[in-house]
Design a protein around this motif. Structure first.
Motif, short mmCIF file in Angstrom:
data_model
loop_
_atom_site.label_atom_id
_atom_site.label_comp_id
_atom_site.label_asym_id
_atom_site.label_seq_id
_atom_site.Cartn_x
_atom_site.Cartn_y
_atom_site.Cartn_z
N THR A 1 49.64 45.59 40.31
CA THR A 1 48.75 44.29 39.25
C THR A 1 49.14 45.21 37.89
OG1 THR A 1 47.25 45.54 39.82
CG2 THR A 1 48.47 43.49 41.52
N ALA A 2 49.50 46.46 37.54
CA ALA A 2 49.02 47.90 36.81
C ALA A 2 49.41 47.14 35.24
CB ALA A 2 49.41 49.03 36.40
N LYS A 3 50.62 46.41 35.51
CA LYS A 3 51.17 46.01 34.12
C LYS A 3 50.68 44.35 33.42
CE LYS A 3 56.11 47.68 35.02
NZ LYS A 3 57.65 46.95 35.48
N ALA A 4 50.27 43.52 34.94
CA ALA A 4 49.55 42.60 34.29
C ALA A 4 48.48 42.61 33.89
CB ALA A 4 49.74 41.42 35.42
N ALA A 5 47.64 43.66 34.46
CA ALA A 5 46.11 44.46 33.79
C ALA A 5 45.65 44.82 32.38
CB ALA A 5 45.72 45.28 35.01
N ALA A 6 46.92 45.18 31.64
CA ALA A 6 47.39 46.23 31.02
C ALA A 6 47.70 45.05 29.79
CB ALA A 6 48.59 47.31 31.07
N LEU A 7 48.26 43.84 29.65
CA LEU A 7 48.63 42.90 29.08
C LEU A 7 47.22 42.62 28.16
CD1 LEU A 7 51.02 40.42 27.95
CD2 LEU A 7 49.79 38.84 30.01
N PRO A 8 47.32 42.49 27.10
CA PRO A 8 46.38 42.08 25.97
C PRO A 8 46.38 40.38 26.55
CG PRO A 8 47.77 42.68 24.76
CD PRO A 8 48.46 42.34 26.50
N GLY A 9 44.44 40.71 26.34
CA GLY A 9 44.34 39.22 27.24
C GLY A 9 43.39 39.02 28.25
N VAL A 10 44.15 40.01 29.35
CA VAL A 10 44.20 39.61 30.37
C VAL A 10 42.62 39.89 30.68
CG1 VAL A 10 44.88 40.69 32.65
CG2 VAL A 10 46.27 39.76 31.25
N HIS A 11 41.77 39.62 31.50
CA HIS A 11 40.24 40.40 31.84
C HIS A 11 40.39 40.85 32.89
CE1 HIS A 11 37.88 39.60 28.48
NE2 HIS A 11 38.86 38.79 28.30
N CYS A 12 41.31 40.32 34.45
CA CYS A 12 40.91 40.83 35.81
C CYS A 12 42.64 40.76 36.04
CB CYS A 12 39.56 40.14 36.14
SG CYS A 12 39.02 40.53 37.25
N VAL A 13 42.46 41.07 37.17
CA VAL A 13 43.77 41.17 38.27
C VAL A 13 43.43 40.85 39.56
CG1 VAL A 13 46.06 41.10 39.07
CG2 VAL A 13 45.72 41.03 36.68
N ILE A 14 42.92 40.12 40.79
CA ILE A 14 42.70 40.60 41.75
C ILE A 14 43.64 40.58 43.20
CG2 ILE A 14 40.02 40.67 41.18
CD1 ILE A 14 40.90 37.40 43.38
N THR A 15 43.68 41.18 43.71
CA THR A 15 44.35 41.34 44.85
C THR A 15 43.02 40.86 46.71
OG1 THR A 15 44.65 43.36 45.24
CG2 THR A 15 46.24 42.14 44.06
N ALA A 16 44.03 41.04 47.46
CA ALA A 16 42.93 41.07 48.45
C ALA A 16 41.86 42.83 48.60
CB ALA A 16 43.65 40.77 50.15
N ALA A 17 43.03 43.07 48.27
CA ALA A 17 41.99 44.96 48.05
C ALA A 17 40.55 44.85 47.45
CB ALA A 17 43.30 46.09 48.07
N ASP A 18 40.77 43.66 46.69
CA ASP A 18 39.78 43.69 45.69
C ASP A 18 38.11 43.32 46.38
OD1 ASP A 18 41.16 45.10 43.58
OD2 ASP A 18 42.50 43.61 42.89
N VAL A 19 38.62 41.89 47.14
CA VAL A 19 37.80 41.65 47.51
C VAL A 19 37.31 41.46 48.91
CG1 VAL A 19 37.69 39.71 45.27
CG2 VAL A 19 39.41 39.65 47.16
N PRO A 20 37.33 42.80 49.18
CA PRO A 20 37.13 43.00 50.70
C PRO A 20 36.02 42.10 51.31
CG PRO A 20 35.17 44.64 49.73
CD PRO A 20 37.05 44.12 48.74
N GLU A 21 35.72 41.73 50.42
CA GLU A 21 34.21 40.75 51.18
C GLU A 21 34.43 39.23 51.59
OE1 GLU A 21 34.70 41.75 48.18
OE2 GLU A 21 33.90 40.33 46.30
N GLN A 22 35.63 38.54 51.80
CA GLN A 22 36.34 37.83 51.71
C GLN A 22 36.56 37.44 52.93
OE1 GLN A 22 40.30 36.67 50.41
NE2 GLN A 22 40.59 38.22 50.57
N ARG A 23 36.26 36.46 53.59
CA ARG A 23 36.18 35.41 54.79
C ARG A 23 36.81 34.54 55.09
NH1 ARG A 23 34.73 39.94 54.75
NH2 ARG A 23 32.33 40.35 55.55
N PRO A 24 37.68 34.42 56.29
CA PRO A 24 38.86 33.76 56.55
C PRO A 24 37.98 31.76 56.22
CG PRO A 24 38.56 35.42 58.56
CD PRO A 24 37.46 35.13 57.32
N ILE A 25 38.58 31.21 55.55
CA ILE A 25 38.67 29.49 55.43
C ILE A 25 39.22 28.69 56.08
CG2 ILE A 25 37.69 30.71 53.24
CD1 ILE A 25 40.40 29.16 52.24
N GLY A 26 39.24 27.39 56.29
CA GLY A 26 39.44 26.29 56.81
C GLY A 26 39.17 26.28 58.10
#
Lengths: 768, 161, 288
Positions: free
Chosen positions: A60-85
């Motif tokens: 996600t490095a290039k995306a994160a470097a784009l001017p105007g981008v504040h945050c890029v997340i993948t599953a690795a960035d939200v270890p707290e997420q829990r299954p839904i459905g």
């Protein structure tokens, strides 16, 4: 001077325009798409470009470097997420594997939607393809790819129901028919696309602007997902651009938006494009349904054996649970002594299904009502008479345990048949089949049974009401029930007016903020008028009692001798005006005994939870309907045109004639789309027509003439006798159309939709 | 970033001057730049009619119109129709006939219906249905919308300018 | 992200042609195709975006020298309102009436529909039957030159035409149909309009003394571009439009087209429909 008298005026059964309609017709209503918060960022989601694959890397490095981008997340960035459905079988952001083209891999929050979109294009994902599974008939075959480790047989959910002994039923049968019915993907197509705005306060409290149909239940789900106290979540529901069941579950975009808001500390808004809405919002579940039915020579039904295979898609949402409703149609629409029902929802790499108006009942009714016609023909009875012979009646308790305390089924059948001249036309059109000309006319009948008094799906079916009376006799009705365009706001206001004798414009309805409104289990199962209506009536009656007691003291009359009419306190026996209601309320406000905030609740009491064998009475009341469709089939093209739909609905009682007509007309046309034009084409897991050009909604020139009758059975438990009706009108259409095509052409088609090509092929008897 | 262009046009009777990217849609300009949110995004491809506006008196899908092409023209949105007494009977008729449910398609319906009626104040039911064929509605089944517009057409004189 | 460097709004054809000579120009007319196609990434913009909607020369309909000249910017709604079209070219009027929605008819131009060269393009099928020619203008040697190309040669494939990058399509010219010429258009769809054609058929002929002459048949959505059906035409030419002849022509039409399977229909069904629609349209022409 002679005393002024005031007549009692009732709003029940009148044609009441929706309270929010003037604002909507002026373009002033602000939907979620129209709301922008200061400092807000815009989010977009990157979805899988593979059907079934292992995720090897995400850069996600290039995306994160784009001017105007504040945050890029993948599953690795939200270890707290829990299954839904429903089966808790998916994470909002997928970790190491994708199982469908809609799977969420990464998300971006940026200054504008355009920048967020551009950033998605800069995210690099590498995959290793896994073998695909796109045919549900292959899901349980040995060697099939296993989609979830927890379900080694790829079975997501099963339902089994039995009453009697079908072998015995078959032995008693003089006629037996069996067919395979196949039902397709369709989707809700709410005109307002999905959207959400998430904002965290520095305290950690979360405010969610959401289109959810179940705000209170979702609070808990979001809290579990985020690992926070549900009490810190506030859900505000701006007016919703259509629901139809599509907003009954949590879908990944909502938690993703919340994660982005948390990471950035800014309000984040996520709104789908129409293409995304087609690709990543739920569908109605496709089903392959095998039905075997029997009857005796005298026209009594003997048994039904039902086997269905549901394409669950890659993950499990409410679609998997629709067999719960389907079984009611098989077991209880008609009297059937023996029923054996088994359904299985299996995983595939296809899109997954949610709840959609009718909740499986369109699919079940499509099969049952075609078999009713086939059996009637074998028995040699008119299809109407055959149905009347087997139809449920008031007071009946079915083998499944449903108790039909009010039941207008036979009236629905006879009224719809009489008003459409069904019996004569059916014979006439059948006789005309052989005449020259490519255009053939046909008429078909179908009926349905659906819950109409709430549904015990959750531990309880309840709704709370707060009623606030101000010192000018203005009433604020604060209800847990959400308005999704169906008109509940207006009906609830009417019910309050009926008790308090105030005009409609004296009532304001507040229904969209979980920090303010009392608890409710959400807009679904045609329950709002019934459950929230009874709750509102309860509060209004308490208020009425309080006012009349106070007035009794002032007037030196007994409370029983007083009535509330047209904003005034009057003497019941002759309507003599005693004092304006506002004056009474003002004096109460200036006393120390006001307490003019009244609370109440309604919990649907008479029904029971079904046992493990699905026996029990799920609803306090049941809705019935019969619809007769008249159409033309052009045998040169396969094009089917609807001429007229004659509908008779047991609605308990008509509360708002304008609103209920609107529900029924809208449902009929939605059913028309399901039968004839709508088809979400999923090939090899890819949605081929994610746009309105090729996903064809019915348009204004295509609608049939509609003749609607109401059967008012005055349900004893219903608010003013009413039952729920939201889903009912969409349910019989496809079945009635199928029967009408058969009447016109002699050809019975068991697969939907009846597109020109499918009909033409069937007429040419060429296999697909 | 995208090339900008300054344009001038009349919006709901008021002269406006605005700078927009040349590839921006008229819909995005109305909603995001001028903050008139009555015009809705429904599909972005000219297939649903939720974004209908009038340009020089003719109805168009603002989602497929280039904002720069508004230059020098008369643009009317639902906000303009809502403020125009001439169309009060139409709006009221939609309300009274129950032509509004979730309401998301309603602004586009109102604008398109105003266009149909201004071209043919006495349009019959069939012409009205054809006139609204480019406006999708998922709630009402169209009948009450058509009834509402037919009622206005039947009262013909009411909507004459 | 757009790579557009200039936005031009020429006021006359000469200026427009001059801009086109500079190269890398994307032409904007109604926008109904360009906007969604560019948003979906199917079309990328050139360095110059040229809006031709302010060129009066591209508007209006005129008749001269046996030709009806329809300006490129004529909207589909204009076609429906123009007396010349309704009276002289009813087959084009029919197609315009079944074209998309009211809003799109108000925006979309006939020039744009031609340049978009959709295999299912609704105005193209009747224009083929009308022997239409397109008029193309460009700057060469310092002066404006125009050439006319028959529409059947102009359309090359989906989205592809014989327009050179420096050329502007200024008009479509239709020879005034001969006396006694009757033509009909039919499009297969479940809706009056809004549907993109699964197939469409137009037939025109002069029916004189019972026999059909100057027979012209065109098909839409059954080949990479809308096509004429010379073999079908040959089956009909000089023959009376009797049932046997019509049936035979429909068989030839069925075999003459080369449709594909797509989301809208299979090739098999399209051939069947070409057969049945050809029959229907021919019967209407015969009965007209």
């Amino acid at each position: 001077m002679s005393p002024v008298t005031v007549a009692r005026q009732s709003l029940i059964g009148r044609r009441i325009p929706k309270l929010d309609a003037p604002e909507k017709a002026s373009g002033q209503t602000r939907y979620i798409q129209d709301i922008d918060l200061p400092g807000q960022l815009h989010a977009k989601i990157l979805r899988s470009s593979r059907l079934h694959a292992r995720i090897l890397s995400i850069d996600t490095a290039k995306a994160a470097a784009l001017p105007g981008v504040h945050c890029v997340i993948t599953a690795a960035d939200v270890p707290e997420q829990r299954p839904i459905g429903v089966n808790k079988d998916q994470l909002p952001l997928k970790t190491d594997r994708v199982r469908s083209y809609r799977d969420e891999i990464a998300a971006v929050a940026a200054e504008s939607p355009e920048i967020a979109e551009a950033a998605l294009g800069l995210i690099e994902v590498t995959y290793e393809d896994l073998p695909p599974l796109v045919d549900p008939r292959l899901s349980k075959q040995p060697g099939a790819p296993i989609l979830h480790d927890r379900a080694a047989d790829n079975v997501a959910m099963t339902f089994t129901y039995q009453n009697g002994d079908v072998a015995e039923g078959e032995a008693e049968s003089d006629f037996v028919v069996e067919d395979e019915f196949s039902l397709h993907y369709v989707t809700h197509c709410c005109m307002g696309v999905s959207g959400v705005i998430a904002e965290f306060e520095p305290s950690g409290n979360l405010t969610l602007y959401s289109n959810t149909q179940v705000p209170f239940l979702h609070k808990r789900e979001f809290a579990e997902l985020l690992g926070i106290d549900p009490g810190r979540i506030r859900i505000i529901q701006p007016p919703i651009g259509g629901g139809f069941g599509s907003k009954l579950d949590i879908y990944p975009f909502e938690p993703i938006c919340i994660f982005l808001a948390k990471k950035t500390g800014r309000p984040v808004k996520l709104v789908f494009s129409r293409e995304e809405e087609f690709l990543a919002s739920p569908t109605r579940q496709p089903v392959i349904l095998r039905l075997r039915s029997g009857a005796r020579k005298d026209g009594t039904l003997t048994f039904r054996t039902v086997r269905t295979l549901h394409d669950n898609g890659a993950y499990t949402s409410w679609g998997a649970t629709t067999p719960f409703v389907m079984m009611q149609t098989f077991s209880s629409l008609y009297r059937v002594p023996h029923c054996d029902y088994f359904t299985e929802a299996v995983y595939t790499n296809n899109p997954y299904a949610g709840s959609f108006r009718g909740y499986g009942n369109l699919q079940a009714t499509f099969a049952v009502e075609q078999h009713m016609d086939k059996l009637a023909a074998l028995v040699g009875m008119d299809p109407l008479d055959f149905r009347l012979k087997n139809a449920q009646e008031p007071g009946e308790v079915t083998p499944q345990g449903m108790h039909f305390k009010s039941c207008g089924f036979k009236d629905c059948l006879t009224i719809a048949a009489r008003r459409s001249d069904y019996a004569d036309k059916r014979r006439q059109y059948e006789a005309e089949r052989r005449q020259p000309g490519t255009v053939k006319r046909g008429i078909g009948i179908a009926s349905m049974l659906h819950v109409g008094g709430g549904a015990k799906i959750y531990p309880s079916d309840g709704c709370g009401t707060i009623l606030k009376l101000d010192d000018f006799a203005h009433v604020t009705l604060i209800t847990g029930a959400s308005e999704i365009g169906q008109g509940s706001e207006t009906v609830l206001a009417q019910l309050v007016c009926e008790e308090l004798g105030v005009p409609l414009d004296a009532v304001t309805v507040v229904n969209n903020d979980t920090d303010i409104t009392p608890w409710d289990v959400g807009v679904h199962a045609s329950r709002t008028t019934f459950i929230a209506g009874n709750s509102a009536i309860g509060a209004a009656r308490k208020a009425r009692e309080k006012i009349l007691l106070a007035a009794a003291k002032v007037t030196n009359l007994a409370a029983e001798q007083l009535d509330l009419r047209q904003g005034a306190i009057v003497r019941s026996e002759d309507g003599q005006l005693l004092m304006p209601l506002a004056k009474m309320l003002r004096s109460l406000h200036f006393s120390d005994k006001a307490e003019l905030v009244i609370t109440s609740h309604y919990y649907e009491p008479p029904s029971q939870h079904q046992d493990k064998e699905f026996k029990g009475d799920v609803s306090a009341a049941y809705a019935w309907a019969t619809q007769v469709v008249e159409l033309e089939v052009d045998t040169a093209t396969g094009i089917v045109r609807l001429d007229k739909v004659t509908a008779a609905h047991d609605v308990g009682r008509v509360l708002n004639r304008l609103g209920i007509e609107g529900q029924i007309e809208g449902g009929i046309v939605m059913g028309q789309g399901y039968a004839l034009t709508e088809d979400l084409l999923v090939e090899e897991g890819v949605c081929r027509n994610p746009n309105f050009r090729d996903y064809k909604l019915v348009t204004a020139p295509e609608i049939p003439e509609m003749d609607i009758s109401f059967v008012e059975t005055q349900d004893g438990e219903g608010p003013q006798g009413a039952k729920g009706v939201g889903e009912a009108p969409a349910i019989c259409m496809a079945a009635a159309v199928a029967n009408a095509i058969e009447n016109a052409t002699g050809v019975r088609i068991t697969s939907l939709p009846f597109t020109p090509e499918r009909v033409y092929r069937a007429l040419r008897a060429i296999e697909d | 970033m995208s090339l900008l262009r300054e344009i001038r046009f009349t919006l709901n009777g008021v002269a406006r001057q605005v700078s927009v990217p040349v590839t921006m849609t008229a819909l995005a300009m109305l909603r995001d730049v001028l903050h008139l949110t009555g015009t809705k995004y429904g599909c972005g491809e000219g297939e649903c009619g939720a974004c209908t506006i009038l340009v020089d008196g003719r109805s168009v899908n603002s989602c497929v119109m280039f904002a720069v092409d508004c230059d020098g023209r008369q643009v009317t949105t639902i906000e303009g129709i809502a403020a125009d007494a001439q169309w009060q009977p139409l709006r009221e008729s939609l309300v009274e006939h129950g032509g509004v449910q979730c309401g998301f398609c309603t602004p586009g319906m109102v604008v398109q219906a105003s266009h149909v009626l201004s071209r043919d104040p006495h349009a019959d039911r069939q012409a009205i249905k054809r006139g609204l064929e480019g406006n999708l509605c998922r709630c009402t089944g169209y009948k009450k919308i058509v009834d509402a517009v037919v009622a206005v057409a039947d009262a013909g004189g009411k909507v004459a300018p | 992200m757009s790579a557009i460097e200039r936005y031009e709004v020429p006021r006359d054809v000469e200026t427009a042609a001059e801009i086109l000579r500079g190269g890398a120009v994307t032409i904007l007319a109604g926008g109904t195709d360009l906007m969604p196609q560019s948003k979906a990434g199917r079309v990328s913009f050139g360095k110059v975006l040229m809006n031709i909607r302010r060129i009066p020369e591209l508007m209006g309909v005129a008749e001269a020298d046996g030709m009806i000249r329809i300006g490129a910017l004529t909207s589909i709604a204009d076609l429906l309102e123009l007396d010349t079209v309704g009276r002289r070219l009813p087959v084009l009027w029919q197609a315009a009436d079944q074209f998309a929605s009211g809003q799109i008819r108000n925006m979309g131009t006939i020039g744009g529909n031609i340049c978009n060269a959709s295999p299912a393009g609704d105005t193209l099928v009747p224009l083929l039957v009308l022997n239409a020619e397109v008029e193309l203008a460009s700057k060469a040697g310092g002066r404006l030159v125009t050439r006319r190309v028959p529409l059947r040669d102009f359309l090359l494939g989906p989205g592809r035409t014989a327009r050179r990058p420096e050329e502007l399509l200024t008009a479509v010219a239709v020879p005034v149909p001969p006396d006694g010429f009757r033509a009909r258009f039919a499009k297969l769809g479940t809706r009056p309009a809004l549907d993109i054609s699964t197939v469409s058929v137009a037939v025109g002929a002069v029916v004189r003394g019972g026999a059909a002459e100057d027979v012209r048949v065109a098909f839409g959505a059954v080949a990479p571009r809308p096509i004429r059906g010379p073999r079908t035409e040959a089956t009909l030419d000089g023959r009376p439009l009797a049932k046997a002849v019509i049936d035979a022509a429909a068989e030839v039409a069925h075999d003459e087209v080369t449709p594909i399977d797509d989301v809208r229909a299979t090739a098999w069904y399209r051939r069947q429909m070409i057969h049945n629609l050809t029959k229907e349209v021919l019967s209407h022409v015969a009965a007209a």
